[in-house]
Design an enzyme around this catalytic site. Structure first.
Site, PDB file in Angstrom:
ATOM      1  N   LYS A 143      11.116  -0.800   1.564  1.00  0.00           N
ATOM      2  CA  LYS A 143      10.142  -1.791   2.019  1.00  0.00           C
ATOM      3  C   LYS A 143      10.043  -2.930   1.021  1.00  0.00           C
ATOM      4  O   LYS A 143      10.231  -2.728  -0.175  1.00  0.00           O
ATOM      5  CB  LYS A 143       8.748  -1.155   2.167  1.00  0.00           C
ATOM      6  CG  LYS A 143       8.682  -0.005   3.155  1.00  0.00           C
ATOM      7  CD  LYS A 143       7.264   0.520   3.279  1.00  0.00           C
ATOM      8  CE  LYS A 143       7.187   1.615   4.327  1.00  0.00           C
ATOM      9  NZ  LYS A 143       5.802   2.103   4.533  1.00  0.00           N
TER      10      LYS A 143
ATOM     11  N   GLU B 110      10.272   4.681  -0.381  1.00  0.00           N
ATOM     12  CA  GLU B 110       9.314   5.744  -0.076  1.00  0.00           C
ATOM     13  C   GLU B 110       9.992   6.825   0.737  1.00  0.00           C
ATOM     14  O   GLU B 110      10.935   6.546   1.473  1.00  0.00           O
ATOM     15  CB  GLU B 110       8.215   5.156   0.838  1.00  0.00           C
ATOM     16  CG  GLU B 110       6.878   4.977   0.228  1.00  0.00           C
ATOM     17  CD  GLU B 110       5.874   4.360   1.212  1.00  0.00           C
ATOM     18  OE1 GLU B 110       4.922   3.756   0.720  1.00  0.00           O
ATOM     19  OE2 GLU B 110       6.035   4.472   2.440  1.00  0.00           O
TER      20      GLU B 110
ATOM     21  N   HIS C 286       0.478   6.344  13.712  1.00  0.00           N
ATOM     22  CA  HIS C 286       0.032   5.218  12.912  1.00  0.00           C
ATOM     23  C   HIS C 286      -1.462   5.082  13.193  1.00  0.00           C
ATOM     24  O   HIS C 286      -1.853   4.689  14.286  1.00  0.00           O
ATOM     25  CB  HIS C 286       0.805   3.986  13.391  1.00  0.00           C
ATOM     26  CG  HIS C 286       0.742   2.832  12.466  1.00  0.00           C
ATOM     27  ND1 HIS C 286      -0.447   2.284  12.057  1.00  0.00           N
ATOM     28  CD2 HIS C 286       1.718   2.121  11.856  1.00  0.00           C
ATOM     29  CE1 HIS C 286      -0.169   1.282  11.248  1.00  0.00           C
ATOM     30  NE2 HIS C 286       1.124   1.162  11.111  1.00  0.00           N
TER      31      HIS C 286
ATOM     32  N   GLU D 119      -4.572   1.357   6.604  1.00  0.00           N
ATOM     33  CA  GLU D 119      -3.558   1.982   7.466  1.00  0.00           C
ATOM     34  C   GLU D 119      -3.024   3.266   6.851  1.00  0.00           C
ATOM     35  O   GLU D 119      -2.719   3.308   5.657  1.00  0.00           O
ATOM     36  CB  GLU D 119      -2.357   1.038   7.649  1.00  0.00           C
ATOM     37  CG  GLU D 119      -2.621  -0.169   8.498  1.00  0.00           C
ATOM     38  CD  GLU D 119      -1.314  -0.924   8.807  1.00  0.00           C
ATOM     39  OE1 GLU D 119      -0.214  -0.456   8.456  1.00  0.00           O
ATOM     40  OE2 GLU D 119      -1.435  -2.009   9.385  1.00  0.00           O
TER      41      GLU D 119
ATOM     42  N   ASN E  15      -4.969  -4.058   5.399  1.00  0.00           N
ATOM     43  CA  ASN E  15      -4.974  -5.417   5.930  1.00  0.00           C
ATOM     44  C   ASN E  15      -6.318  -6.079   5.648  1.00  0.00           C
ATOM     45  O   ASN E  15      -7.370  -5.505   5.911  1.00  0.00           O
ATOM     46  CB  ASN E  15      -4.719  -5.390   7.433  1.00  0.00           C
ATOM     47  CG  ASN E  15      -3.378  -4.757   7.752  1.00  0.00           C
ATOM     48  OD1 ASN E  15      -2.411  -4.956   7.031  1.00  0.00           O
ATOM     49  ND2 ASN E  15      -3.331  -3.947   8.784  1.00  0.00           N
TER      50      ASN E  15
ATOM     51  N   ARG F 297      -7.797  -8.673   6.950  1.00  0.00           N
ATOM     52  CA  ARG F 297      -8.201  -9.625   7.997  1.00  0.00           C
ATOM     53  C   ARG F 297      -8.846  -8.874   9.151  1.00  0.00           C
ATOM     54  O   ARG F 297      -8.805  -7.644   9.216  1.00  0.00           O
ATOM     55  CB  ARG F 297      -6.951 -10.324   8.536  1.00  0.00           C
ATOM     56  CG  ARG F 297      -5.967  -9.303   9.102  1.00  0.00           C
ATOM     57  CD  ARG F 297      -4.849  -9.877   9.933  1.00  0.00           C
ATOM     58  NE  ARG F 297      -4.146  -8.814  10.641  1.00  0.00           N
ATOM     59  CZ  ARG F 297      -3.198  -8.046  10.129  1.00  0.00           C
ATOM     60  NH1 ARG F 297      -2.813  -8.200   8.885  1.00  0.00           N
ATOM     61  NH2 ARG F 297      -2.634  -7.099  10.857  1.00  0.00           N
TER      62      ARG F 297
ATOM     63  N   VAL G  60      -6.175  -7.716  15.621  1.00  0.00           N
ATOM     64  CA  VAL G  60      -6.117  -7.917  17.072  1.00  0.00           C
ATOM     65  C   VAL G  60      -6.931  -6.817  17.777  1.00  0.00           C
ATOM     66  O   VAL G  60      -7.704  -7.082  18.690  1.00  0.00           O
ATOM     67  CB  VAL G  60      -4.644  -7.865  17.554  1.00  0.00           C
ATOM     68  CG1 VAL G  60      -4.565  -8.001  19.068  1.00  0.00           C
ATOM     69  CG2 VAL G  60      -3.795  -8.931  16.877  1.00  0.00           C
TER      70      VAL G  60
ATOM     71  N   ARG H  40      -2.333  -4.813  25.249  1.00  0.00           N
ATOM     72  CA  ARG H  40      -2.002  -6.202  24.901  1.00  0.00           C
ATOM     73  C   ARG H  40      -1.082  -6.734  25.989  1.00  0.00           C
ATOM     74  O   ARG H  40       0.099  -6.386  26.038  1.00  0.00           O
ATOM     75  CB  ARG H  40      -1.272  -6.274  23.563  1.00  0.00           C
ATOM     76  CG  ARG H  40      -2.096  -5.805  22.388  1.00  0.00           C
ATOM     77  CD  ARG H  40      -1.372  -6.180  21.102  1.00  0.00           C
ATOM     78  NE  ARG H  40      -2.014  -5.601  19.947  1.00  0.00           N
ATOM     79  CZ  ARG H  40      -1.685  -5.875  18.701  1.00  0.00           C
ATOM     80  NH1 ARG H  40      -0.694  -6.728  18.451  1.00  0.00           N
ATOM     81  NH2 ARG H  40      -2.321  -5.319  17.690  1.00  0.00           N
TER      82      ARG H  40
HETATM   83  C1  MV4 Z   1       6.642   4.004   7.277  1.00  0.00           C
HETATM   84  C2  MV4 Z   1       7.184   4.829   8.277  1.00  0.00           C
HETATM   85  C3  MV4 Z   1       7.660   6.054   7.923  1.00  0.00           C
HETATM   86  N1  MV4 Z   1       7.639   6.434   6.636  1.00  0.00           N
HETATM   87  N2  MV4 Z   1       6.620   4.438   6.008  1.00  0.00           N
HETATM   88  C4  MV4 Z   1       5.592   0.271  10.120  1.00  0.00           C
HETATM   89  C5  MV4 Z   1       4.508  -0.730   9.924  1.00  0.00           C
HETATM   90  C6  MV4 Z   1       4.276  -0.789   8.450  1.00  0.00           C
HETATM   91  N3  MV4 Z   1       2.904  -1.041   8.189  1.00  0.00           N
HETATM   92  C7  MV4 Z   1       4.759   0.506   7.941  1.00  0.00           C
HETATM   93  N4  MV4 Z   1       5.536   1.112   8.969  1.00  0.00           N
HETATM   94  C8  MV4 Z   1       6.115   2.326   8.799  1.00  0.00           C
HETATM   95  N5  MV4 Z   1       6.113   2.796   7.541  1.00  0.00           N
HETATM   96  C9  MV4 Z   1       7.123   5.624   5.709  1.00  0.00           C
HETATM   97  N6  MV4 Z   1       7.104   6.021   4.437  1.00  0.00           N
HETATM   98  C10 MV4 Z   1       7.188   4.346   9.586  1.00  0.00           C
HETATM   99  C11 MV4 Z   1       6.676   3.091   9.850  1.00  0.00           C
HETATM  100  C12 MV4 Z   1       6.802   2.670  11.208  1.00  0.00           C
HETATM  101  C13 MV4 Z   1       8.069   2.291  11.724  1.00  0.00           C
HETATM  102  C14 MV4 Z   1       9.216   2.261  10.947  1.00  0.00           C
HETATM  103  C15 MV4 Z   1      10.440   1.865  11.478  1.00  0.00           C
HETATM  104  C16 MV4 Z   1      10.534   1.497  12.817  1.00  0.00           C
HETATM  105  C17 MV4 Z   1       9.410   1.507  13.614  1.00  0.00           C
HETATM  106  C18 MV4 Z   1       8.166   1.911  13.081  1.00  0.00           C
HETATM  107  C19 MV4 Z   1       7.030   1.915  13.875  1.00  0.00           C
HETATM  108  C20 MV4 Z   1       5.825   2.283  13.364  1.00  0.00           C
HETATM  109  C21 MV4 Z   1       5.719   2.675  12.032  1.00  0.00           C
END
Ligand code: MV4
Length: 454
Positions: A157, A199, A207, A276, A291, A293, A296, A339
């Site tokens: 990330k 990570e 989520h 989150e 976040n 802010r 939505v 949405r």
């Molecule tokens: C992740 C994850 C799995 N493992 N982190 C997506 C939004 C952002 N705020 C963080 N996200 C994610 N973080 C770890 N360590 C899965 C997501 C994730 C995601 C990742 C790849 C493709 C689609 C996704 C959809 C929702 C969340």
């Protein structure tokens, strides 16, 4: 309290904020680009000022023009909404310089939480769990070492990222070097900062996010969680409150709420914010980001708590105390938000622009529709495709789903393609109805349906 608030945004959220201001007896200033002359936010505000041409960089992202509009109209506060400049510490700082109150958290808090590596470090010290990870991955060799130590799969990330942009999932040594190199380049070009971290990757997570409110007087409350798992390519399709998972696990809700408040306290948070988390298959949860802010999806929380989050934000920014205490926060029933966007889900969600020839909004018990569209409104290619947020509330999840289905049937939007047909399919999907909502829901349960949409 303020006397005049400038709304540095457009679309449905500009209307939402104007409504909150009106209920508080505040005057409002709308800003708009040349593409938005005929928009409802322009008509609904007490005053309106054109801030530039259609491209966002020249109007809604143009800090100098927005500050000038505030100075010219004598606005004493700016609400940034979501998107655009909402999480830009630069706008917050310039507001402070001109003695205009930024309706959001302090500049240094926006800056801290904008750096996902720093946020992880602060949160970990506050005893909230984060995923096993490595923060300072300087080069490919270090990345490889970190990934092996964490154990595959891992996710790369960007420190300056968020919301899913520029992330890379890696399953083994063979893809790591290339993924790390592209992640860096992408982060550098998108955010001007190539710093990345690694990570442990959680497969098929939920989520879930927690809404918090804090004031300048040390009061902190949370308004429960939202389930935001159902998305395509990091664009959320629908959200609900509470999460289906907490219906059978009240303890998880309480733990999430307490963890969110520890995060807020640790960073010195003031105003409305969202913490989150990812929840894995064992029901363990991990902080991923915060976040700074209004989101939505704040409406589903408003529907189940009865609290007007935008009015709270304005009161908090004016130095007032929270109007409720934690023990007064009651969750009633269930709310779902669809949405509805101007996109064609059948054709890879391509934007569908043009004039809406007919719009008939749904109504009736438990229905809320937040939208800026009307019959004759033209959807511009310059901005986010969100048209309407259709929110259904019921005594329980089943009633909320039934109301949403009924409202989706009532809703007429002609002249452009929308995601209404997809939302109808989701509402009748058996896995959705059982509450089996994970981040891979669409891929797993909707792949064929996407082809068959009318
Ligand atoms: C992740 C994850 C799995 N493992 N982190 C997506 C939004 C952002 N705020 C963080 N996200 C994610 N973080 C770890 N360590 C899965 C997501 C994730 C995601 C990742 C790849 C493709 C689609 C996704 C959809 C929702 C969340």
């Amino acid at each position: 309290m303020f006397s005049k608030v400038l709304i540095a945004n457009r679309g449905e959220i500009a209307l939402r904020i104007i409504r909150a201001c009106k209920e508080l007896g505040l005057r409002t200033v709308a800003v708009y680009s040349e593409a938005d002359r005929d928009s409802l936010h322009v008509r609904m505000a007490d005053e309106a000022i054109c801030i530039g041409p259609p491209p966002p960089k020249e109007s809604y992202l143009n800090v100098a023009n927005i500050i000038s509009a505030a100075l010219v109209t004598g606005a004493d506060a700016i609400h940034p909404g979501y998107g655009f400049l909402a999480e830009d510490p630069n706008l917050a700082e310039i507001c402070a310089h001109y003695k205009i109150k930024f309706i959001g958290p302090p500049t240094d808090v926006i800056e801290l939480l904008g750096n996902k590596i720093k946020a992880r470090e602060v949160v970990e010290r506050a005893d909230v769990r984060v995923l096993p990870g490595h923060h300072h991955v300087a080069d490919e060799r270090e990345a490889l070492r970190a990934a092996r130590e964490i154990g595959y799969p891992v996710i790369i990330k960007a420190a300056a990222g968020g919301g899913g942009r520029g992330m890379r999932i890696v399953h083994g040594d063979s893809d790591l070097l290339k993924a790390f190199a592209t992640a860096r380049l992408e982060a550098e070009s998108s955010f001007g900062d190539g710093t990345c971290y690694i990570e442990k990757y959680v497969e098929e997570p939920r989520h879930i996010e927690v809404q918090i409110l804090t004031d300048e007087h040390g009061n902190l409350i949370h308004l429960g969680e939202r389930e935001c798992s159902i998305q395509v390519r990091h664009q959320k399709l629908l959200e609900e409150a509470p999460s289906p998972i907490t219906a059978t696990n009240q303890r998880l809700r309480e733990r999430l709420g307490r963890a969110a408040l520890r995060v807020a306290a640790a960073v010195g948070y003031v105003n409305a914010g969202t913490v989150e988390f990812l929840v894995d298959n064992d029901g363990e949860f991990y902080f991923i980001e915060m976040n700074t802010r209004l989101q939505v999806e704040h409406c589903v929380t408003e529907m189940v708590t009865g609290i007007d989050i935008v009015k709270e934000q304005i009161r908090i920014a004016a130095g007032e105390r929270l109007s409720i205490r934690q023990h007064q926060v009651e969750m009633r029933g269930h709310a779902i938000e669809c949405r509805i966007t101007a996109q064609d889900p059948k054709r890879n969600f391509v934007p569908s622009c043009g004039t809406i020839t007919q719009f008939i909004p749904p109504g009736g018990p438990g229905i809320r529709m937040d939208t800026h569209i009307y019959s004759g409104y033209t959807v511009s290619p310059y901005y986010d495709p969100l048209l309407c947020k259709l929110i259904a509330h019921g005594r329980n999840r089943d009633e909320a789903i039934a109301r949403m289905q009924r409202a989706l049937d009532e809703c007429v939007i002609e002249g452009i393609k929308t995601t209404i047909p997809l939302h109808r399919r989701i509402m009748s999907n058996i896995f959705f109805r059982r509450g089996e909502t994970y981040t891979n829901f669409i891929q797993k349960h909707m792949a064929e349906e996407l082809e068959e949409l009318e």
